[in-house]
Design a protein around this motif. Structure first.
Motif, short mmCIF file in Angstrom:
data_model
loop_
_atom_site.label_atom_id
_atom_site.label_comp_id
_atom_site.label_asym_id
_atom_site.label_seq_id
_atom_site.Cartn_x
_atom_site.Cartn_y
_atom_site.Cartn_z
N LEU A 34 10.42 -78.88 -21.01
CA LEU A 34 9.84 -79.78 -20.02
C LEU A 34 10.82 -80.91 -19.66
CD1 LEU A 34 6.18 -79.85 -21.33
CD2 LEU A 34 6.93 -78.96 -19.11
N ALA A 35 11.53 -81.43 -20.65
CA ALA A 35 12.54 -82.46 -20.37
C ALA A 35 13.65 -81.89 -19.49
CB ALA A 35 13.11 -83.01 -21.68
N ASN A 36 14.03 -80.65 -19.74
CA ASN A 36 15.05 -80.00 -18.91
C ASN A 36 14.55 -79.81 -17.48
OD1 ASN A 36 16.76 -79.88 -21.13
ND2 ASN A 36 16.24 -77.78 -21.63
N CYS A 37 13.31 -79.38 -17.34
CA CYS A 37 12.71 -79.24 -16.00
C CYS A 37 12.68 -80.59 -15.29
CB CYS A 37 11.30 -78.67 -16.09
SG CYS A 37 11.21 -76.92 -16.52
N GLU A 38 12.31 -81.63 -16.02
CA GLU A 38 12.24 -82.97 -15.44
C GLU A 38 13.61 -83.41 -14.94
OE1 GLU A 38 9.97 -87.07 -16.51
OE2 GLU A 38 11.18 -86.21 -18.13
N ALA A 39 14.67 -83.09 -15.68
CA ALA A 39 16.03 -83.44 -15.26
C ALA A 39 16.41 -82.72 -13.97
CB ALA A 39 17.03 -83.11 -16.37
N ILE A 40 16.02 -81.46 -13.85
CA ILE A 40 16.30 -80.70 -12.63
C ILE A 40 15.50 -81.26 -11.46
CG2 ILE A 40 16.18 -78.42 -11.54
CD1 ILE A 40 16.54 -77.29 -14.48
N LEU A 41 14.23 -81.56 -11.70
CA LEU A 41 13.42 -82.19 -10.65
C LEU A 41 14.08 -83.47 -10.16
CD1 LEU A 41 9.85 -81.83 -12.19
CD2 LEU A 41 10.65 -80.71 -10.09
N LYS A 42 14.49 -84.31 -11.08
CA LYS A 42 15.12 -85.59 -10.73
C LYS A 42 16.37 -85.35 -9.88
CE LYS A 42 17.07 -89.79 -12.74
NZ LYS A 42 17.47 -90.46 -13.98
N ALA A 43 17.18 -84.39 -10.27
CA ALA A 43 18.39 -84.08 -9.51
C ALA A 43 18.06 -83.60 -8.10
CB ALA A 43 19.23 -83.03 -10.24
N GLY A 44 16.87 -83.04 -7.93
CA GLY A 44 16.41 -82.58 -6.62
C GLY A 44 15.57 -83.58 -5.87
N GLY A 45 15.44 -84.81 -6.40
CA GLY A 45 14.68 -85.85 -5.72
C GLY A 45 13.19 -85.79 -5.94
N ALA A 46 12.76 -85.19 -7.04
CA ALA A 46 11.33 -85.06 -7.34
C ALA A 46 11.05 -85.59 -8.74
CB ALA A 46 10.89 -83.59 -7.23
N THR A 47 9.75 -85.72 -9.04
CA THR A 47 9.31 -86.16 -10.37
C THR A 47 8.21 -85.22 -10.85
OG1 THR A 47 7.51 -87.58 -9.63
CG2 THR A 47 9.72 -88.57 -9.70
N LEU A 48 7.80 -85.40 -12.08
CA LEU A 48 6.69 -84.61 -12.60
C LEU A 48 5.41 -84.84 -11.81
CD1 LEU A 48 7.25 -84.92 -16.46
CD2 LEU A 48 7.53 -82.86 -15.05
N ASP A 49 5.26 -86.03 -11.24
CA ASP A 49 4.08 -86.31 -10.42
C ASP A 49 4.03 -85.46 -9.15
OD1 ASP A 49 3.06 -88.21 -12.17
OD2 ASP A 49 4.06 -89.88 -11.15
N ASP A 50 5.17 -84.93 -8.73
CA ASP A 50 5.26 -84.09 -7.54
C ASP A 50 4.99 -82.62 -7.82
OD1 ASP A 50 6.09 -86.28 -5.86
OD2 ASP A 50 8.12 -86.07 -6.70
N VAL A 51 4.89 -82.24 -9.10
CA VAL A 51 4.74 -80.83 -9.47
C VAL A 51 3.35 -80.32 -9.08
CG1 VAL A 51 4.68 -79.21 -11.43
CG2 VAL A 51 6.41 -81.02 -11.33
N VAL A 52 3.34 -79.17 -8.40
CA VAL A 52 2.08 -78.56 -7.96
C VAL A 52 1.79 -77.24 -8.69
CG1 VAL A 52 2.11 -79.66 -5.69
CG2 VAL A 52 3.15 -77.40 -5.98
N GLU A 53 2.83 -76.66 -9.30
CA GLU A 53 2.64 -75.39 -10.01
C GLU A 53 3.62 -75.31 -11.16
OE1 GLU A 53 2.76 -70.61 -9.16
OE2 GLU A 53 4.28 -71.88 -8.26
N VAL A 54 3.13 -74.80 -12.29
CA VAL A 54 3.96 -74.56 -13.47
C VAL A 54 3.72 -73.12 -13.92
CG1 VAL A 54 4.39 -75.21 -15.88
CG2 VAL A 54 3.86 -76.98 -14.19
#
Length: 126
Positions: A55-75
């Motif tokens: 999950l921390a790794n996913c969060e880092a990728i999201l951040k690099a793409g301009g998103a956050t965990l709050d923006d996640v709609v599907e896992v």
């Protein structure tokens, strides 16, 4: 609409796929495992440790793409051992304590030594 490849040194990489891709407001994160990129090894032997790191790794990728965990709609979650489901949920609930995104969990079809979980995400920004 053009796609933008997302890459960060803060998450595991592979020559076979992009860590993430951004298309417009959508950020797609590839299946990511619990490898600690600083040490290059799995974050631990338990499902909780590997889930936390994935999950921390996913969060880092999201951040690099301009998103956050709050923006996640599907896992999407792939487990090596179905009996790890309760432990997965234990750690997952800490990351999404309220209004969680949609989710599916399935059995990982390919076995990699020591890998217990792979997690992918889709986020929508704006």
């Amino acid at each position: 609409m053009a796609k933008e490849i997302i890459s960060t040194p803060d998450a595991p990489t592979s020559p076979f796929y992009s860590q993430g891709v951004r298309v417009g407001a959508h950020v797609y994160v590839s299946g990511t495992v619990g490898v600690d990129v600083r040490s290059g090894v799995l974050a631990g032997d338990t499902i909780q440790e590997q889930t936390r790191q994935a999950l921390a790794n996913c969060e880092a990728i999201l951040k690099a793409g301009g998103a956050t965990l709050d923006d996640v709609v599907e896992v999407g979650v792939l487990l090596t051992r179905p009996e790890d489901f309760p432990g997965l949920n234990e750690e997952y609930a800490r990351w999404f304590p309220s209004a969680p995104p949609t989710r599916y969990v399935a059995k990982l079809g390919v076995e990699f030594p020591g890998i217990l979980v792979s997690i992918r995400m889709t986020a929508v920004t704006g």
